[in-house]
Design a protein around this motif. Sequence first.
Motif, mmCIF file in Angstrom:
data_model
loop_
_atom_site.group_PDB
_atom_site.id
_atom_site.type_symbol
_atom_site.label_atom_id
_atom_site.label_comp_id
_atom_site.label_asym_id
_atom_site.label_seq_id
_atom_site.Cartn_x
_atom_site.Cartn_y
_atom_site.Cartn_z
ATOM 1 N N PRO A 205 42.254 33.088 57.002
ATOM 2 C CA PRO A 205 43.228 34.175 57.135
ATOM 3 C C PRO A 205 43.285 35.029 55.877
ATOM 4 N N LEU A 206 43.384 36.327 56.054
ATOM 5 C CA LEU A 206 43.472 37.266 54.944
ATOM 6 C C LEU A 206 44.913 37.715 54.752
ATOM 7 N N GLN A 207 45.339 37.789 53.500
ATOM 8 C CA GLN A 207 46.642 38.366 53.206
ATOM 9 C C GLN A 207 46.574 39.870 53.425
ATOM 10 N N SER A 208 47.679 40.478 53.735
ATOM 11 C CA SER A 208 47.691 41.904 54.072
ATOM 12 C C SER A 208 47.118 42.751 52.952
ATOM 13 N N GLU A 209 47.420 42.384 51.675
ATOM 14 C CA GLU A 209 46.925 43.189 50.570
ATOM 15 C C GLU A 209 45.440 42.976 50.315
ATOM 16 N N SER A 210 44.867 41.913 50.895
ATOM 17 C CA SER A 210 43.447 41.623 50.691
ATOM 18 C C SER A 210 42.586 42.083 51.853
ATOM 19 N N THR A 211 43.200 42.610 52.895
ATOM 20 C CA THR A 211 42.449 42.953 54.099
ATOM 21 C C THR A 211 41.383 44.001 53.828
ATOM 22 N N SER A 212 41.739 45.043 53.077
ATOM 23 C CA SER A 212 40.793 46.128 52.854
ATOM 24 C C SER A 212 39.758 45.775 51.793
ATOM 25 N N LYS A 213 40.226 45.233 50.652
ATOM 26 C CA LYS A 213 39.300 44.905 49.561
ATOM 27 C C LYS A 213 38.497 43.645 49.847
ATOM 28 N N GLY A 214 39.108 42.708 50.558
ATOM 29 C CA GLY A 214 38.440 41.457 50.831
ATOM 30 C C GLY A 214 38.604 40.476 49.684
ATOM 31 N N VAL A 215 38.079 39.287 49.861
ATOM 32 C CA VAL A 215 38.151 38.236 48.855
ATOM 33 C C VAL A 215 36.785 37.559 48.750
ATOM 34 N N LEU A 216 36.583 36.816 47.676
ATOM 35 C CA LEU A 216 35.365 36.034 47.514
ATOM 36 C C LEU A 216 35.596 34.622 48.045
ATOM 37 N N LEU A 217 34.745 34.190 48.948
ATOM 38 C CA LEU A 217 34.794 32.827 49.453
ATOM 39 C C LEU A 217 33.610 32.056 48.879
ATOM 40 N N HIS A 218 33.876 30.830 48.449
ATOM 41 C CA HIS A 218 32.840 29.996 47.851
ATOM 42 C C HIS A 218 32.485 28.855 48.797
ATOM 43 N N PHE A 219 31.214 28.767 49.151
ATOM 44 C CA PHE A 219 30.726 27.708 50.028
ATOM 45 C C PHE A 219 29.670 26.898 49.288
ATOM 46 N N GLU A 220 29.597 25.626 49.617
ATOM 47 C CA GLU A 220 28.577 24.760 49.025
ATOM 48 C C GLU A 220 27.641 24.290 50.128
ATOM 49 N N ASP A 221 26.332 24.343 49.872
ATOM 50 C CA ASP A 221 25.395 23.870 50.889
ATOM 51 C C ASP A 221 25.040 22.409 50.624
ATOM 52 N N ILE A 222 24.155 21.854 51.425
ATOM 53 C CA ILE A 222 23.853 20.434 51.323
ATOM 54 C C ILE A 222 23.175 20.083 50.001
ATOM 55 N N GLY A 223 22.553 21.077 49.367
ATOM 56 C CA GLY A 223 21.943 20.854 48.068
ATOM 57 C C GLY A 223 22.907 21.048 46.917
ATOM 58 N N MET A 224 24.205 21.197 47.232
ATOM 59 C CA MET A 224 25.272 21.396 46.258
ATOM 60 C C MET A 224 25.145 22.731 45.535
ATOM 61 N N LYS A 225 24.418 23.675 46.133
ATOM 62 C CA LYS A 225 24.333 25.022 45.586
ATOM 63 C C LYS A 225 25.515 25.831 46.093
ATOM 64 N N VAL A 226 26.142 26.575 45.198
ATOM 65 C CA VAL A 226 27.322 27.361 45.562
ATOM 66 C C VAL A 226 26.895 28.765 45.992
ATOM 67 N N TRP A 227 27.438 29.192 47.116
ATOM 68 C CA TRP A 227 27.189 30.528 47.637
ATOM 69 C C TRP A 227 28.499 31.295 47.647
ATOM 70 N N ARG A 228 28.477 32.512 47.115
ATOM 71 C CA ARG A 228 29.673 33.368 47.105
ATOM 72 C C ARG A 228 29.452 34.540 48.053
ATOM 73 N N PHE A 229 30.354 34.690 48.998
ATOM 74 C CA PHE A 229 30.286 35.790 49.955
ATOM 75 C C PHE A 229 31.574 36.608 49.882
ATOM 76 N N ARG A 230 31.417 37.930 49.987
ATOM 77 C CA ARG A 230 32.592 38.789 50.120
ATOM 78 C C ARG A 230 33.064 38.719 51.558
#
Length: 324
Positions: A205-230
């Motif tokens: 869920p996005l907060q109202s003030e973050s809807t337009s600009k977006g946020v950075l989400l951090h995901f980790e894959d099985i190799g423990m590598k971190v992926w950052r997506f807007r």
Amino acid sequence: MDGSSTDDQSTTTETTSTVAAPVTTPPLIGSGGSMVVDMEGGLEAESRKLPSSRFKGVVPQPNGRWGAQIYEKHQRVWLGTFNEEHEAAKAYDTAVQRFRGRDAVTNFKPLPADTEEAGLEASFLNSHSKAEIVDMLRKHTYNDELQQSKRSCNLNKTPCTNGFRSGQQLVNAREQLFEKTVTPSDVGKLNRLVIPKQHAEKHFPLQSESTSKGVLLHFEDIGMKVWRFRYSYWNSSQSYVLTKGWSRFVKEKNLKAGDIVSFQRSTGSDKQLYIDWKTKNGSGSSNIQEQVQPVHMFRLFGVNISSGGVESSCNGGLFDNVSD
């Protein structure tokens, strides 16, 4: 310390006697291990008109924000712009410890060198190039990357109780959020993955003030590598999307239309997000939830015969002894 002691002083203390000299734009260390120029025209000239900062390596900006900088071999390295003065000062402290070592002069008193926290951060700094550290500071992701590194180190030395170990990797217990079969446009040139609305609003869920600009989400894959997506909401198409960073993931994992991307979340207090993938026909899957099937092996004419095929057991011209 590198160069003269005045290298890192705020630009407000510099004289203007050399203004008439030809100005050469110094290269700036950035991402990709290359030198990238910071093109903020008039930055230093403007900052001379503003009050100086009380912190080393911090310069005021005309818009009320604060810039951080460090000098490497008499060339300015721009570390980014920050809302608060102390944030810019901390960015300088991080950079100066990577560039000149732990004994460098910092704005804030560093953690005692004999503490675990200090050791983990020193190890993190040393495991990344100067360019990579600068890139994290400019993108404001340094703290997230550091915490992820600390968490991984703690996991690797913690007995496995809520997960299982595969090779050298520790897999924490996690809950499945949802799967998405990627479309041609998801893996095309648009550099975006559309998240189905029901899953986006439930799990991200996005907060109202973050809807337009977006946020950075951090995901980790099985190799423990971190992926950052807007992650943001596009009003034009009324869709939730993962954008910046997605094309790199597609390229590295060689995703094709019809492949499946899976999202999970840790059941622990950290609520770490995970991303997984598998091909549409199931081959080459990296899905951590798949169970390893037992392999039955028997011996026939000096050759190991398994349920999955034939494996030669010849070692130096001699067959191994296998008990029945």
